[in-house]
Design a protein around this motif. Structure first.
Motif, short mmCIF file in Angstrom:
data_model
loop_
_atom_site.label_atom_id
_atom_site.label_comp_id
_atom_site.label_asym_id
_atom_site.label_seq_id
_atom_site.Cartn_x
_atom_site.Cartn_y
_atom_site.Cartn_z
N ILE A 1 -2.02 -6.27 10.19
CA ILE A 1 -1.84 -6.70 8.80
C ILE A 1 -2.69 -5.79 7.92
O ILE A 1 -3.83 -5.47 8.26
CB ILE A 1 -2.30 -8.17 8.60
CG1 ILE A 1 -1.58 -9.09 9.60
CG2 ILE A 1 -2.07 -8.65 7.18
CD1 ILE A 1 -2.08 -10.52 9.57
N ASN A 2 -2.11 -5.36 6.83
CA ASN A 2 -2.84 -4.50 5.90
C ASN A 2 -4.06 -5.23 5.33
O ASN A 2 -4.05 -6.43 5.09
CB ASN A 2 -1.90 -4.07 4.77
CG ASN A 2 -2.58 -3.16 3.78
OD1 ASN A 2 -3.31 -3.62 2.91
ND2 ASN A 2 -2.35 -1.87 3.91
N THR A 3 -5.12 -4.46 5.09
CA THR A 3 -6.38 -5.02 4.63
C THR A 3 -6.22 -5.92 3.39
O THR A 3 -6.77 -7.01 3.33
CB THR A 3 -7.36 -3.87 4.28
OG1 THR A 3 -7.30 -2.92 5.33
CG2 THR A 3 -8.77 -4.37 4.13
N LYS A 4 -5.44 -5.41 2.43
CA LYS A 4 -5.27 -6.18 1.18
C LYS A 4 -4.56 -7.50 1.43
O LYS A 4 -4.95 -8.55 0.92
CB LYS A 4 -4.44 -5.36 0.18
CG LYS A 4 -5.26 -4.39 -0.63
CD LYS A 4 -4.39 -3.78 -1.71
CE LYS A 4 -5.10 -2.55 -2.27
NZ LYS A 4 -4.16 -1.57 -2.80
N THR A 5 -3.51 -7.42 2.22
CA THR A 5 -2.75 -8.64 2.54
C THR A 5 -3.64 -9.63 3.28
O THR A 5 -3.63 -10.83 2.99
CB THR A 5 -1.53 -8.27 3.41
OG1 THR A 5 -0.82 -7.23 2.79
CG2 THR A 5 -0.64 -9.47 3.62
N ALA A 6 -4.39 -9.12 4.23
CA ALA A 6 -5.25 -9.98 5.03
C ALA A 6 -6.30 -10.66 4.15
O ALA A 6 -6.58 -11.86 4.30
CB ALA A 6 -5.92 -9.16 6.13
N ARG A 7 -6.84 -9.89 3.22
CA ARG A 7 -7.85 -10.45 2.32
C ARG A 7 -7.25 -11.61 1.53
O ARG A 7 -7.84 -12.67 1.40
CB ARG A 7 -8.38 -9.35 1.39
CG ARG A 7 -9.71 -9.71 0.74
CD ARG A 7 -10.20 -8.57 -0.15
NE ARG A 7 -10.41 -7.34 0.59
CZ ARG A 7 -10.04 -6.13 0.15
NH1 ARG A 7 -9.44 -6.00 -1.02
NH2 ARG A 7 -10.25 -5.06 0.88
N ARG A 8 -6.03 -11.39 1.04
CA ARG A 8 -5.37 -12.43 0.25
C ARG A 8 -5.17 -13.70 1.09
O ARG A 8 -5.27 -14.82 0.60
CB ARG A 8 -4.01 -11.90 -0.22
CG ARG A 8 -3.43 -12.66 -1.39
CD ARG A 8 -2.10 -12.08 -1.80
NE ARG A 8 -1.05 -12.46 -0.89
CZ ARG A 8 -0.09 -11.65 -0.44
NH1 ARG A 8 -0.06 -10.40 -0.82
NH2 ARG A 8 0.83 -12.10 0.38
#
Lengths: 284, 215, 844
Positions: C735-742
């Motif tokens: 999972i992309n970092t940004k997506t995971a953060r969200r």
């Protein structure tokens, strides 16, 4: 010389077989090529990182060549995603024993230096024109042609060479009993496919590499591919940039052609490639 | 060596040959109706009971079942234990024989090649219709059957040289090939067996091989 | 407790044993023949002098590339595999999967004997049976169906079956038997790509001429790691990139190895490649950088006779709305980047556009392939040196089996539900289980699978299990396999196949040099145990059913083929091939521009050949389904069933060309950008953009699930190779970092992934290497059978019989994403739209 059981006649013959089929046993400098010079070869290994596609054929070919047990690798590839999306990159770094020359002062690499069973017997290396070069054997020792070899008959299984290697290129071979202590294991490490190169056949990993990213040969032979690459990229002269962990001052003989700065980027990522970590290969 | 000693040796060789032969037969394939009749014979069961390999009642009760049911159960058990599909205890030396060179744990391994050569070096050949691997337990036991049979003949002919050769070959094969894996194999079978028959058979095999080692 | 045997016991046991031995003859034959004789014996078995070692050339089979290789045999054991140095395709190289094939040959979990189910289906109780018993049973059942006039109730479903295997089993055996209920697995791989090609340039398969190209643009191919011609193609691509500084742009949702080695990885949202391609075409057309000459062969309008200028104008008009800015909104690729790559691609001659599953395994994936074909066509990069070429492989001649073959029948369960799919030219076999469950199109009485795993290899795994297990749906199941996998567990009969290292084939995979290479696969060792090549088995089955095939084994078939194939025969035939493994004509010229060849006038005058004015096609109506010439003329080429089989040539401005010969559909000999066939089925005639329905309905927190392959695994059947599984035994969800953060997810977190089909639990791997909004899981792992290394399924104490198993450092075996993927097809091609699944990801 039989360094270890898994490296016996069988594989020597295999190399010869490949040569017989191709009809060209000159993949690497053979006895003939060396005859004119009468000195030991100076073996070097070059990995062209531009050409490595991360396919792991080398890793598996090495496993197959030596039946390397699960949990240990003599050759492996690291993959690392660096940078920040969308400017991400992925880099591959094949790793193996660097067959270090050792520092300028004593020319003995750390693994050999730490081996309690070195130096032992006196041996002679005979060059192709019959010139004899004397050297000392041991459980881990350096041959005049630069090969760092392992002789299980003399090994006590102490593991000091494993700890001494900054590159993690040595592992215990959990299926090999050390020659001098039946309660301990011997080790496994890359020997540049000694049994093949003696027959003039390229090391197994070089032979299989689909990207033709791996080169092995004699730097003393100006006609060899490695000499040409060395000349083109100044690999030996720029060894601070073309070898791993130059600060360790081990003087590796494994060089990397690296025009994307992969070595420094992977080192900066620091997640997988740290000093002394045993080399291993994982894809997740 | 006097005649009595030679006779004793001959008899021992004969019995050993028969036992190896019997074991080879039972491991070779699933139980058949013919074989079952003889296994159920009081003479054979009596030996098993004497050896106290299993509780007598359990064995007796097991063999009380109707023949068709017994054969079916034993076939399923044989398949599950020795053939798969899926997890099973491979009845081949190259899988179990833990060698110093690490060349084990696979079919047609280093041990297979050794056994095949060894057997062929004695003048025996693998029959054309034999489809198994050269180091199947039944083959190794059959090889011992043949060696001991040859030994028996040697004693009959008072051919001391041949008898000694046979004994040496037997000893070597037991030490270098049977002992390194059959006891271990038998223990695995004993653990995994669901029916008493193969458990008893494995225990018997193990005991016999130990007896052979001690000889 | 183990009892101790004493001498007295020995005697008793000896006597009892003797009694048993007396009946021994009736209980199978002994393994050894002869008697011990030390005088005549004494063969040398010293390891120093005794070992024999042979080099044997053969071919790999671990992926469809089928590289030529050599192996070394010592003491009857295969000890190592290497690439074949004399192959013009592989040039001495094989991959990790090829080198690890040896793990499969000697896998101690192999099935060595025919097995019959003893308990309930799937219960795991088995009985060994003899081949005679197995084939008596099977031939009896098959013959009964055939005699009753229902051969189609025998369904044969294969995964990998190519070259001589396909000819023996499919073209000869199954055809002589009379069933056409034959499934494949192409809809899992690249069915949309093939249909897209069949609609544009006819016969499928595109070879990428990397040896001669100057630029490569890649949509969703990971040819440096996987691909159908991996080793031949990957080494040439890396040569091009490094030695000739060829630029390579890779559009992908993740940084694959191919993306990593590209000049640039261009991240693209899943299923939106077509928007980028259309915009590139627009940029090129608007800039006037098209190849005007090639337009002569392009059909871009309904009326084929339009002038080139009119075609260009029509295409420009069609592309008008597909601006780079529009494409940016859809794909996430910056408009400026689309423009610059497009212009560079058009100006660089020759250049090659490539594509694969990443681009086509979607809703309307076939149209993406058509768009890619359009990009190649308008820039003149079709079938030219350095471009996108039509595949060239060996053309073997072979024995065809019995002359009289029955008219074969088929259950309509291999091409999807009625009316769902316009041109399922390679089937929709991921829907077979669903169709059997439905039952409206009939159900097979006997379902046999070969190099295939219906349970594991496509989506909705639970449904697959439920259907395959249900005896009321499928009365008899037969598995042909060397290994016990998830599907074998649901068989009634298992026929033990050897590994590919133990069988014969002639081979014909496409050559990257456009010069065909003839090569063979030959056994390194005899099949282990009682395993038997299924090709040999069908010979016996046919004999038993009374229609002998005219050869008794695959070896004989290969031998006969070598003698029948002139080029091979001239080289020395079977003996030559056995010795050398490969052959190509050293004087052969690479095949390019095959479409430009003009058809001989005589060929147009042959019996049955008529001209269709609308399509401009000369065709032989007798090869179609038309009953009379009048009917053929009235219906016309495009609408007469199987008219394409009679295709002779394409008329273009007074000349008749070989053109782009059709296959499977009634396409004309033009390079068809404008497809009347699609128009007839209410799809856009020119490549267009259609949003993916499931993506249109996505909520803000939904992600798209994507799956991919890694370099060290074969689809579903390599997890038993310990050397490969050691390298790759876990497949955490990327999972992309940004997506995971969200979503509040960190690397290593346990996560749940939920789709409309179901839910799986796995681990998160947060990375900069995938685009935001997706979750990427590789698809080789998560086995619950398939042996000790694949699944951890082993007998207690198994470590004692496998030194490496004791050293196994891992306990995870991955998670299979197919559990939660819907088996939906692309409505154009039937391709499994596997990369369109929408999921919710939460911390577990």
């Amino acid at each position: 010389m039989q360094e270890q059981l898994s490296l016996s006649r069988r594989q020597v013959l295999k190399g010869a077989g490949a040569a017989a089929l191709t009809g060209a046993a000159t993949l690497v400098p053979t006895g003939k090529a060396m005859a004119a010079r009468g000195k030991a070869p100076r073996w070097a290994f070059i990995v062209d990182l531009r050409r490595c596609i991360g396919c792991r054929a080398c890793t598996v070919a090495c496993k197959a060549e030596f039946n390397v047990p699960i949990g240990a690798f003599r050759a492996a590839v690291y993959g690392e995603v660096t940078g920040v999306y969308p400017n991400s990159e992925m880099h591959f770094l094949p790793r193996l024993c660097n067959h270090c020359e050792g520092n300028k002062e004593d020319k003995v690499p750390p693994c050999v230096k730490e081996c309690p069973e070195y130096p032992k017997d006196r041996r002679e290396f005979v060059t192709s024109d019959g010139k004899k070069i004397r050297y000392r054997g041991g459980a881990t020792y350096k041959r005049p042609d630069g090969l760092i070899l392992f002789d299980n008959k003399l090994c006590t299984g102490c593991g000091k060479c494993i700890e001494a290697c900054p590159y993690g290129a040595r592992n215990f071979n959990k299926l090999l009993i050390s020659g001098k202590d039946s309660t301990k294991n011997g080790i496994t490490k890359c020997d540049f496919c000694q049994h093949r190169i003696e027959k003039g056949v390229a090391p197994s990993c070089v032979n299989i590499c689909p990207g033709r990213a791996r080169f092995f040969g004699d730097l003393n032979d100006p006609a060899s591919k490695v000499s040409k690459l060395n000349k083109q990229f100044g690999l030996v002269d720029k060894r601070q940039e073309t070898t791993l962990l130059p600060a360790e001052n081990t003087v590796p003989m494994c060089f990397y052609i690296d025009d994307h700065g992969a070595l420094s980027k992977i080192a900066a990522a620091k997640q997988k490639f740290e000093k002394n970590d045993a080399i291993s290969d994982r894809i997740i | 060596m006097n005649q009595t000693e030679m006779d004793e040796n001959r008899t021992a060789a004969k019995h050993r040959s028969n036992i190896y032969g019997m074991l080879a037969l039972v491991y070779r394939q699933e139980m058949t109706s013919d074989l079952l009749k003889h296994v159920k014979d009081p003479r054979f069961l009596g030996v098993l009971n004497d050896l106290e390999t299993e509780k007598t009642e359990e064995i007796d009760a097991f063999f009380q079942k109707p023949e068709s049911e017994l054969l079916e159960d034993l076939a399923v058990e044989y398949t599950r234990l020795f053939l798969g599909p899926g997890k099973h205890i491979s009845p081949h030396e190259s899988v179990h024989h833990q060698r110093d060179d690490g060349q084990w744990g696979k079919l047609w391994g280093a041990s297979t090649a050794e056994v095949k050569k060894l057997i062929e070096s004695t003048g025996l050949t693998y029959s054309e219709n034999f489809k198994g691997l050269p180091d199947h337990i039944a083959v190794e036991l059959e090889f011992m059957q043949q060696l001991t049979l040859r030994e028996e003949l040697a004693w009959m002919d008072a051919d001391m040289d041949a008898a000694v050769s046979c004994r040496q070959a037997e000893k070597n094969f037991i030490e270098e090939h049977l002992i390194p894996w059959i006891p271990d194999f038998c223990e695995k079978v004993i653990q995994q067996a669901e029916l008493p028959f193969y458990r008893v058979l494995a225990a018997l095999t193990h005991s016999f091989i130990e007896f052979e080692r001690r000889r | 407790m183990k009892p101790e045997i004493n001498r007295r016991d020995l005697f008793k046991l000896g006597i009892a044993s003797a009694a048993i031995l007396a009946t021994g003859k009736a209980i199978g034959s002994s393994a050894l023949a002869g008697t011990v004789d030390f005088v005549e014996g004494g063969k040398d078995f010293s390891p120093e002098t005794g070992a024999e070692r042979k080099m044997i050339p053969s071919a790999c089979w671990n992926c469809v590339t089928r590289d030529s290789m050599i192996g070394f045999v010592e003491d009857g054991r295969l000890v190592k595999l290497e690439g074949h140095p004399n192959s013009i395709r592989g040039k001495g190289k094989i991959c990790a999967k090829g080198a690890a094939g040896i793990n499969q040959l000697y896998d101690p979990d192999r099935i060595l004997y025919p097995m019959k189910r003893a308990g309930k289906r799937g219960e795991g109780k088995w009985k060994r049976i003899s081949w005679d018993e197995a084939l008596t049973d099977l031939a009896g059942r098959l013959k009964k169906l055939r005699d009753e006039g229902h051969p189609e109730k025998f369904m044969f479903h294969y995964g990998r079956m190519k070259a001589s295997s396909s000819k023996i089993i499919k073209s000869v055996f199954l055809a002589s038997y009379g069933t056409k209920t034959i499934g494949n697995h192409t809809s899992i791989c690249e069915g949309a790509k093939w249909t897209g090609q069949e609609l544009t340039w006819g016969k499928h398969y595109d070879n990428w001429d990397f040896d001669n190209t100057k630029m490569v643009v890649n949509f969703g191919s990971n040819c440096l790691e996987a691909h159908t011609n991996s080793i031949p193609v990957s080494q040439r691509l890396i040569d091009a990139v490094v030695d000739r500084k060829v630029k390579l742009f890779t559009f992908d949702v993740r940084i694959s190895n191919t993306a990593a080695k590209s000049t640039e990885w261009v991240p693209v949202k899943p299923g939106t490649d077509r928007a980028v391609v259309l915009a590139m075409c627009k940029v090129i057309m608007d800039a006037g950088l098209y190849d005007k000459d090639f337009f002569n062969f392009i059909k871009a309008t309904k009326n084929r006779k339009e002038s080139t200028d009119a075609k260009i104008a029509a295409l420009k008009k069609h592309l008008a709305t597909f601006t780079p800015e529009w494409a940016e909104k859809i794909s996430g690729v910056p408009a400026a980047k689309i423009k610059s790559i497009a212009l560079e691609f058009a100006k660089t001659k020759p250049a090659c556009v490539i594509s694969y599953r990443g681009a086509v395994a979607h809703h309307h994936g076939a149209d993406t392939e058509r768009a890619v074909q359009m990009l190649a066509a308008i820039t003149g990069n079709i079938d030219n040196p350095g471009g996108r070429c039509r595949g060239v492989g060996a053309k073997w001649k072979y024995p065809k089996g019995p002359k009289e073959k029955p008219k074969a029948k088929a259950l309509k369960i291999t091409h999807g539900f009625k009316g769902d799919i316009a041109y399922p030219t390679h089937g929709a076999n991921h829907q077979v289980m669903k169709m059997i469950k439905d039952g409206k199109a009939g159900r097979p009485e006997i379902y046999m699978w070969y190099c295939y795993t219906p349970v594991y290899s496509h989506g909705e795994v639970q449904e697959n299990i439920d259907v395959l297990k249900d005896e009321s749906l499928i009365p008899f199941t037969v598995c042909v396999n060397a290994y016990y996998d998830e599907s074998a567990a649901l068989a009634d009969l298992i026929l033990p196949n050897p590994s590919y290292l133990e069988w014969w084939d002639w081979e014909d995979m496409v050559s990257p040099t456009q010069v065909p290479e003839y090569y063979i696969r030959q056994p390194f060792v005899k099949p282990l145990g009682e395993s038997r090549d299924f090709k040999d088995v069908v010979c016996e089955l046919a004999d038993r059913m009374g229609f002998p095939l005219g050869f008794n084994s695959a070896e004989e078939f290969v031998k006969m083929s070598c003698e029948k194939t002139p080029v091979v025969k001239a080289a020395g035939g079977f003996e030559y091939m056995k010795k050398h493994g490969v052959y190509h004509d050293p004087n052969a010229k690479p095949k390019y521009y095959m479409y430009k060849k003009e058809v001989k006038t005589d060929d147009l005058k042959k019996e049955g050949v008529i001209f269709d004015t609308a399509a401009g096609v000369y065709w032989n109506w007798k090869k179609s389904k038309a009953k009379s010439e009048a009917e053929a003329k009235e219906k016309g080429y495009t609408k007469t069933k199987n008219a394409y089989k009679g295709y002779v040539g394409q008329e273009i401005e007074g000349k008749v060309y070989a053109g782009f010969k059709p296959d499977k559909v009634n396409k004309s000999g033009y390079f068809e950008l404008y497809s009347e066939l699609l128009e007839m089925k209410n799809f856009p005639a020119l490549p267009s953009f259609t949003p993916i329905p499931s993506h249109e309905k996505m909520g803000p927190d939904d992600l798209i699930l994507t799956s991919y392959k890694v370099a060290v695994h074969i689809h579903s059947r390599s997890a038993n190779c310990k050397w490969l599984t050691e390298i790759c035994h876990d497949n955490p969800a990327k999972i992309n970092t940004k997506t995971a953060r969200r979503l509040g997810i960190k690397s290593g977190d346990k996560i749940k992934i939920k789709s409309e089909i179901g839910e799986i639990t796995t681990t998160a791997d947060v990375t900069e290497g995938v685009v935001p909004g997706i979750v990427a899981i590789s698809h080789h792992l998560g086995h619950w059978e398939y042996g000790r290394y694949a699944s951890g399924n082993k007998v207690p104490m198994a470590g004692n019989d496998d030194p490496d198993l004791k050293l196994k450092t891992w306990s995870t075996h991955g998670v299979h994403p197919n559990w939660i993927m819907a088996n939906k097809p692309d409505p154009i091609s039937g391709q499994w739209a596997m990369l369109d699944n929408v999921v919710k990801v939460t911390r577990a």
